[in-house]
Design a protein around this motif. Structure first.
Motif, PDB file in Angstrom:
ATOM      1  N   SER A   4      41.023  41.612  39.783  1.00 43.48           N
ATOM      2  CA  SER A   4      39.624  42.038  39.809  1.00 43.48           C
ATOM      3  C   SER A   4      39.381  42.931  41.023  1.00 43.48           C
ATOM      4  CB  SER A   4      38.695  40.825  39.817  1.00 43.48           C
ATOM      5  OG  SER A   4      38.962  40.022  40.945  1.00 43.48           O
ATOM      6  N   LYS A  14      33.738  44.365  39.112  1.00 44.66           N
ATOM      7  CA  LYS A  14      32.913  43.396  38.390  1.00 44.66           C
ATOM      8  C   LYS A  14      32.790  43.735  36.911  1.00 44.66           C
ATOM      9  CE  LYS A  14      30.350  42.467  42.549  1.00 44.66           C
ATOM     10  NZ  LYS A  14      29.417  43.110  43.409  1.00 44.66           N
ATOM     11  N   PRO A  16      33.918  44.511  33.302  1.00 44.25           N
ATOM     12  CA  PRO A  16      35.140  44.204  32.553  1.00 44.25           C
ATOM     13  C   PRO A  16      35.934  45.444  32.141  1.00 44.25           C
ATOM     14  CG  PRO A  16      33.239  43.099  31.559  1.00 44.25           C
ATOM     15  CD  PRO A  16      32.728  43.941  32.678  1.00 44.25           C
ATOM     16  N   ILE A  19      37.857  46.370  35.234  1.00 44.23           N
ATOM     17  CA  ILE A  19      38.883  45.351  35.487  1.00 44.23           C
ATOM     18  C   ILE A  19      40.067  45.602  34.560  1.00 44.23           C
ATOM     19  CG2 ILE A  19      39.436  42.888  35.280  1.00 44.23           C
ATOM     20  CD1 ILE A  19      36.522  42.338  36.216  1.00 44.23           C
TER      21      ILE A  19
END
Length: 160
Positions: A4, A14, A16, A19
């Motif tokens: 992350s 933060k 997705p 990430i």
């Protein structure tokens, strides 16, 4: 397990989408990685792909050295040999992870690992790259994969 933190600057991620990508918005742009844009009112509907579904990489592999160290536009998603990062210019663990992660972006991890294909890719492209970096063209990768008998699906060949 995906980190992350941004693979370039180390900041916390933060969103997705970022990430999954392995880079934040700004770092992705600096690395030349395209990021899905936000949908605006009036935009045509596009098919939604599940996060994590395989979409073949449409770009070139770009490696360069900066004051922050080595930078690559390929996220370090699969850590198999080098927990310290991706590298090039020799035949070690960092180049092996770069080769694995790069081929996985084009054909998926399973095909990249099949019969040590990524190790051959490392020897022919990654280990021989100059220390200061360089670019491996998408067309070169696809031609090499085809020569190796890799069954490329139509999605991988689009825009070739």
């Amino acid at each position: 397990m995906r980190s992350s933190k941004c693979n370039r600057c180390g900041r916390a991620l933060k969103n997705p989408v970022y990430i999954e990508l392995g880079y934040g918005k700004v770092c992705a742009a600096k690395m030349g990685i395209s990021v899905p844009s936000k949908k605006r009112a009036g935009d045509a509907e596009e098919p939604v792909k599940k996060l994590g579904s395989f979409v073949p990489f449409k770009g070139d592999i770009i490696c360069r050295r900066t004051e922050h160290g080595p930078e690559v536009n390929i996220p370090h998603r699969f850590v198999k040999h080098s927990p310290t990062g991706l590298e090039w210019g020799y035949g070690g663990s960092g180049p092996a992870d770069l080769a694995l992660n790069a081929l996985a972006m084009y054909i998926g991890r399973e095909k990249a690992e099949e019969n040590g294909l990524y190790q051959e890719f490392k020897r022919e492209f990654i280990a021989t790259m100059p220390t200061e970096g360089g670019v491996i063209k998408r067309e070169q990768v696809l031609a090499w994969l085809k020569d190796k008998g890799c069954d490329l699906n139509e999605a991988a060949l689009e825009e070739a």
